[in-house]
Design a protein around this motif. Structure first.
Motif: not given
Length: 481
Positions: A126, A457, A462
């Motif tokens: 992330e 995604e 991502r």
């Protein structure tokens, strides 16, 4: 933070969640509750994971797709899907590697283990640096249940190391262009090099002028941020099997220069250093992968702005190797900085050169957003790179370099123009680059303008920078010589 990935014969009792592999065309393992999965429409599709209660606790059905279509690369997708689904659990386990080995005859367990580790890490990635209220993942440890052999342990460690390099590349691409300026980018690469045992040389503006890198200086004229040129060297223990050169385009933000982009065209231009990011990411992973070839990297860094003394259309730049380019479109700047980098790389006479660049929109038009264009002056080396990309699960497609297209960038005032005609832009860009590769040196150009960035995604990727190319470069270097 990277995950801790270990092995065990079976899932430990401390695991809060256990992932079990499910093929879409094979009977489900008896430990999974069929009725619940059926009622929720779970079909075992690759990239899909569903968490359900079972008699033995919380389990995750991890889709592996059809057995006939399954490859080691499938475990990258399955691992990423499981990692995402398990984000709320701190300690988990999965038997997907053992499940796949049991069902698929001839599956290379070490390659599969490496891909699984890559997927587990990449699914966990992330980028939340600029989020004021980011929801932190709990996931910290994954136990891979099944084989505990040294080979599997080694492959899991290699996969984790390569994924770390790809995540580094993603993070560089995701950083705003106003934050990751060339000097800051170079300093962060220096830090990485020190941590990973690489040799690092950074040229500042004065050194770049002394080295006569006219393309890089020309692109930088419109910027208040000074350029940098970074050289990295990886040297293996013992005798090197050969020497490769990696070249990465490092335009930290591309406004287009005086040939200014539209507002929409600028929105994702912090990703115009995706080639440089991939090269840096790959270099960071070579030691973890145990690569036995020597690798040198050449990374020109600048933004492309439109300050008061920006390069004008019609200006002529002199490149490191002495050739001159008439700049008619300042938004075709990548080839100018790459020309210097390819010239420098050629001077060291490596066995072969690969450059990566988010170079042309034309390549995206031709191949779409998920496939890189591959161009080359050498059929054997082109196949080597294509094979490495296939093993790494990164899609490339070879495009031609037609000799007769060179007339499209003839210039009346310089050796060449920096643009061709209205059509075949990816090909003429590749041909221009070929002018700066030393004679007799096998070379591949990867135009990654499409796959370096994504607005959608999937299990592995991502939104934002993808780190495309890292796995291909590491695989190529690992199998070189």
């Amino acid at each position: 933070m990277p995950l801790t990935i270990t092995t065990a014969r079976s899932a430990p009792a401390t695991a809060e969640l256990v992932g079990i592999g499910v093929f879409s065309d094979r009977d489900r393992p008896k430990s999974l509750p069929d009725t619940v999965l059926d009622s929720r429409g779970f079909e075992g599709t690759l990239g899909k994971t569903m968490i359900v209660e079972s008699k033995k606790g919380l389990v995750a059905a991890v889709g592996l797709g059809a057995a006939d279509d399954f490859t080691a690369n499938s475990l990258r997708t399955a691992g990423a899907s499981f990692s995402r689904a398990a984000r709320r659990h701190k300690n988990v386990a999965t038997s997907v590697l053992a499940d796949a080995v049991k069902e698929i005859d001839g599956l290379d367990q070490t390659a599969a283990a490496q891909a699984l580790a890559e997927g587990l890490e990449l699914g966990h990635y992330e980028f939340t640096t600029y989020k004021s209220k980011a929801k932190k993942q709990k996931l910290a440890k994954v136990v891979v249940a099944g084989s505990t052999s040294a080979g599997v342990k080694r492959s899991l460690a290699v996969g984790a190391g390569i994924a770390e390099g790809q995540m580094l590349a993603r993070t560089f691409v995701n950083e705003p262009g106003g934050t990751l300026t060339p000097p800051i980018f170079a300093r962060r690469v220096q830090t990485m090099a020190r941590d990973k045992g690489l040799t690092c040389k950074v040229m500042d503006l004065a050194a770049i002028k002394k080295a006569k890198l006219g393309g890089l200086l020309g692109v930088n004229r419109g910027s208040t941020n000074h350029p940098r040129f970074v050289e990295l060297t990886y040297s293996p223990k013992g005798k090197a099997k050969g020497t490769l050169a990696f070249v990465g385009k490092g335009i930290t933000f591309d406004a287009g220069g005086l040939s200014i982009k539209t507002g929409n065209g600028m929105m994702t231009m912090k990703c115009d250093m995706g080639g440089a990011a991939a090269v840096v990411g790959a270099m960071s992973a070579l030691k973890a992968a145990g690569v036995q070839s020597r690798v040198r990297a050449y990374i020109p860094m600048t933004d492309n702005m439109l300050g008061g003394d920006a390069t004008r259309p019609g200006d002529v730049l002199k490149i490191r190797n002495g050739k001159t380019i008439e700049v008619l479109n300042t938004d075709a700047e990548g080839r100018l900085v790459l020309a210097d980098a390819l010239s420098l790389a050629s001077e060291k006479k490596p066995d072969a050169i690969v450059d990566l660049a988010t170079l042309t929109g034309a390549c995206v038009v031709a191949l779409g957003p998920k496939i890189a264009g591959l161009m080359s002056n050498d059929d054997d080396f082109a196949q080597d790179v294509a094979d490495a990309a296939d093993r790494a699960g990164e899609r490339v497609w070879r495009l031609p370099l037609p000799d007769d297209y060179k007339s499209m960038f003839d210039s009346p005032v310089a050796d060449m123009k920096n643009i061709g005609g209205s059509y075949g832009g990816a090909l003429t860009a590749g041909l221009i680059l070929s002018e700066f590769v030393g004679e007799g040196i096998p070379w591949v150009h990867l135009d990654i303008a499409g796959p370096a960035w994504t607005d959608s995604e999937d299990a592995v990727t991502r939104k934002g920078g993808t780190g495309f190319g890292v796995r291909t470069l590491v695989d190529l270097a690992d199998n070189w010589g």
